[in-house]
Design an enzyme around this catalytic site. Structure first.
Site, PDB file in Angstrom:
ATOM      1  N   ARG A 182      18.996  75.699 -41.734  1.00 42.64           N
ATOM      2  CA  ARG A 182      20.142  75.998 -42.605  1.00 42.64           C
ATOM      3  C   ARG A 182      19.738  76.076 -44.069  1.00 42.64           C
ATOM      4  NH1 ARG A 182      25.511  72.905 -40.374  1.00 42.64           N
ATOM      5  NH2 ARG A 182      25.550  73.932 -38.339  1.00 42.64           N
TER       6      ARG A 182
ATOM      7  N   SER B 248      23.647  65.395 -43.298  1.00 44.00           N
ATOM      8  CA  SER B 248      24.708  64.429 -43.060  1.00 44.00           C
ATOM      9  C   SER B 248      24.045  63.069 -42.849  1.00 44.00           C
ATOM     10  CB  SER B 248      25.464  64.932 -41.834  1.00 44.00           C
ATOM     11  OG  SER B 248      26.103  63.906 -41.181  1.00 44.00           O
TER      12      SER B 248
ATOM     13  N   GLU C  49      27.258  72.992 -44.453  1.00 46.45           N
ATOM     14  CA  GLU C  49      26.745  71.620 -44.340  1.00 46.45           C
ATOM     15  C   GLU C  49      25.244  71.684 -44.058  1.00 46.45           C
ATOM     16  OE1 GLU C  49      28.363  69.116 -41.085  1.00 46.45           O
ATOM     17  OE2 GLU C  49      26.281  68.428 -40.955  1.00 46.45           O
TER      18      GLU C  49
ATOM     19  N   ARG D 199      25.693  79.882 -37.911  1.00 42.66           N
ATOM     20  CA  ARG D 199      25.133  78.632 -38.444  1.00 42.66           C
ATOM     21  C   ARG D 199      24.690  77.642 -37.381  1.00 42.66           C
ATOM     22  NH1 ARG D 199      29.753  76.603 -42.282  1.00 42.66           N
ATOM     23  NH2 ARG D 199      29.256  78.530 -43.349  1.00 42.66           N
ATOM     24  N   HIS D 200      24.833  78.006 -36.094  1.00 39.72           N
ATOM     25  CA  HIS D 200      24.421  77.113 -35.008  1.00 39.72           C
ATOM     26  C   HIS D 200      23.390  77.790 -34.117  1.00 39.72           C
ATOM     27  CE1 HIS D 200      28.392  75.330 -35.954  1.00 39.72           C
ATOM     28  NE2 HIS D 200      27.760  74.203 -35.676  1.00 39.72           N
TER      29      HIS D 200
ATOM     30  N   GLU E  65      24.950  74.026 -27.935  1.00 42.26           N
ATOM     31  CA  GLU E  65      26.090  74.544 -28.708  1.00 42.26           C
ATOM     32  C   GLU E  65      26.618  75.774 -27.993  1.00 42.26           C
ATOM     33  OE1 GLU E  65      27.436  73.419 -31.412  1.00 42.26           O
ATOM     34  OE2 GLU E  65      25.934  72.107 -32.354  1.00 42.26           O
TER      35      GLU E  65
ATOM     36  N   ARG F  54      20.554  71.131 -29.187  1.00 42.76           N
ATOM     37  CA  ARG F  54      21.991  70.922 -28.967  1.00 42.76           C
ATOM     38  C   ARG F  54      22.536  72.069 -28.133  1.00 42.76           C
ATOM     39  NH1 ARG F  54      24.162  67.661 -34.020  1.00 42.76           N
ATOM     40  NH2 ARG F  54      22.239  66.477 -34.338  1.00 42.76           N
TER      41      ARG F  54
END
Ligand code: AMO
Length: 359
Positions: A333, A285, A282, A145-146, A139, A137
């Site tokens: 994570r 998901s 998170e 957290r990314h 980001e 990704r």
């Protein structure tokens, strides 16, 4: 060998000769036995040396145990491990985080998730699949957290009767995996085993609307930010005594761009989508998917996607597709949280972020 009072275990090795197999340059760019912690950037710049520290190695023993635990828990439940392409013609998770790749005379993208393929495999009759693989990704934000390359644990299950079937399976798999990690780490005397949470209580299911009230903005239908997620984590643990919790019943407005998410027939403003949170972060998901071609195409258009770009995916829905659903779980994570690491980068051997492509 001789006995010694000073030695930790009472004996000392006395070398008769020493042969140097490989010389180390001095000074080292990073202390290996020092107690004083170096900055994370310095540690990551010299990651090979950093990884020699027992406390850093312990994180990767934990990561190994997490991967082994998940593989075992899925396999036991009849899931088939699959591998899907990472070079794709289109992304499924929105254009903002796509990495374009020059692919001969075409444009391709790095996979943001195996979403489309895991659903296609349900159409192929595989019924229960999981994949542990890199996801990419773009980001732009620099957070703890990314990262731009992460390991995603994806699962997909056919013939579900709603979101609770998925949650119950994910809950059991996480509980079983954490228990097996504890056992594996205790056997090798890895001190991180002591940090692992007790998961004997069920994970509470907390409606999106309740969480909106908790963070002080009821009815706003906006996804939660980092600080809000932390507030929810603290409140969930205080009220239900569980570090893991499901945040359930995401509104359609928040998941509009998640075209593959099923909307409730009774109330199309709601999806069966949920997140799995762990102490304010998170972790996963997922939810039930839209398995009816006409509705799926409608959702795509509503989310701003052109169905023409998804012909291969949509074909899988043309010849019989059972109700199904699944989730994506971030391995980095969960390792970050289980090992009590401040930054997700510490959970990967050689992390990648907006600024880091080396080593
Ligand atoms: P989502 O986009 O929520 O869902 O991603 C699933 C999980 O992947 C992890 N994750 C990340 N970890 C580290 N760095 C990142 N940049 C990053 N982005 C995501 C998180 C997150 O919960 N296709 C859906 C899943 C599904 O519905 O099955 C998806 O990708 O832990």
């Amino acid at each position: 060998m001789r006995t010694s009072e000073r030695a930790h275990r009472g004996v000392e090795l006395v070398p008769l000769a020493v042969t140097v197999l490989s010389r180390a340059e001095v000074p080292l760019p990073l202390g290996i036995v020092d107690k004083v912690g170096a900055e994370l950037d310095t540690r990551l710049d010299h990651r090979v040396l950093d990884l020699r520290k027992p406390a850093v190695r312990a994180v990767f023993e934990l990561r190994h145990a997490v991967l082994a635990g998940f593989r075992h828990a899925f396999t036991k439940r009849g899931f088939l491990e699959v591998e899907t392409p990472k070079l794709l013609r289109q992304g499924a998770e929105g254009g903002a985080t796509l990495f374009p790749v020059e692919y001969f005379d075409q444009r391709a993208f790095l996979a943001q998730s195996p979403q489309l393929y895991k659903q296609m495999l349900i159409g192929a009759g595989l019924e229960r699949v999981f994949e542990i693989a890199p996801a990419f990704r773009a980001e732009p934000s620099d957070t703890v957290r990314h990262i731009t390359e992460f390991t995603s644990l994806d699962a997909e299950m056919a013939y579900i009767h709603g979101a609770e079937d998925l949650r119950a399976t994910l809950e059991a798999i996480v509980q079983e995996t954490v228990a097996s990690v504890r056992k594996d780490l205790s056997e090798i005397q890895n001190p991180l085993s002591e940090l692992l949470p007790d998961l004997s209580r069920p994970f509470p299911r907390i409606p999106f609307e309740t969480c909106e009230e908790w963070v002080g903005r009821p009815g706003t239908e906006v996804d939660f930010g980092t600080e809000e997620e932390k507030t929810i984590g603290v409140r969930a643990e205080a009220e239900f005594g569980s570090p893991f919790y499901f945040l359930i019943d995401y509104p359609t407005s928040v998941k509009l761009r998640t075209f593959y998410a099923g909307r409730s027939d009774a109330d199309p403003r709601k999806t069966g989508y949920f997140d799995l949170g762990f102490r304010g972060l998170e972790i996963a998901s997922g939810g039930p998917r839209e398995h009816r071609l006409a509705k799926l195409t409608e959702n795509m258009v509503a989310g701003g996607f052109d169905p023409k770009n998804f012909a291969g995916y949509l074909e899988a829905f043309r010849f019989g597709m059972p109700p199904h659903g699944g989730w994506g779980l971030g391995i980095d994570r969960i390792v970050q949280m289980l090992a009590g690491l401040a930054n997700i980068r510490e959970a990967r051997l050689f992390p990648r972020d907006r600024y880091r492509l080396d080593p």
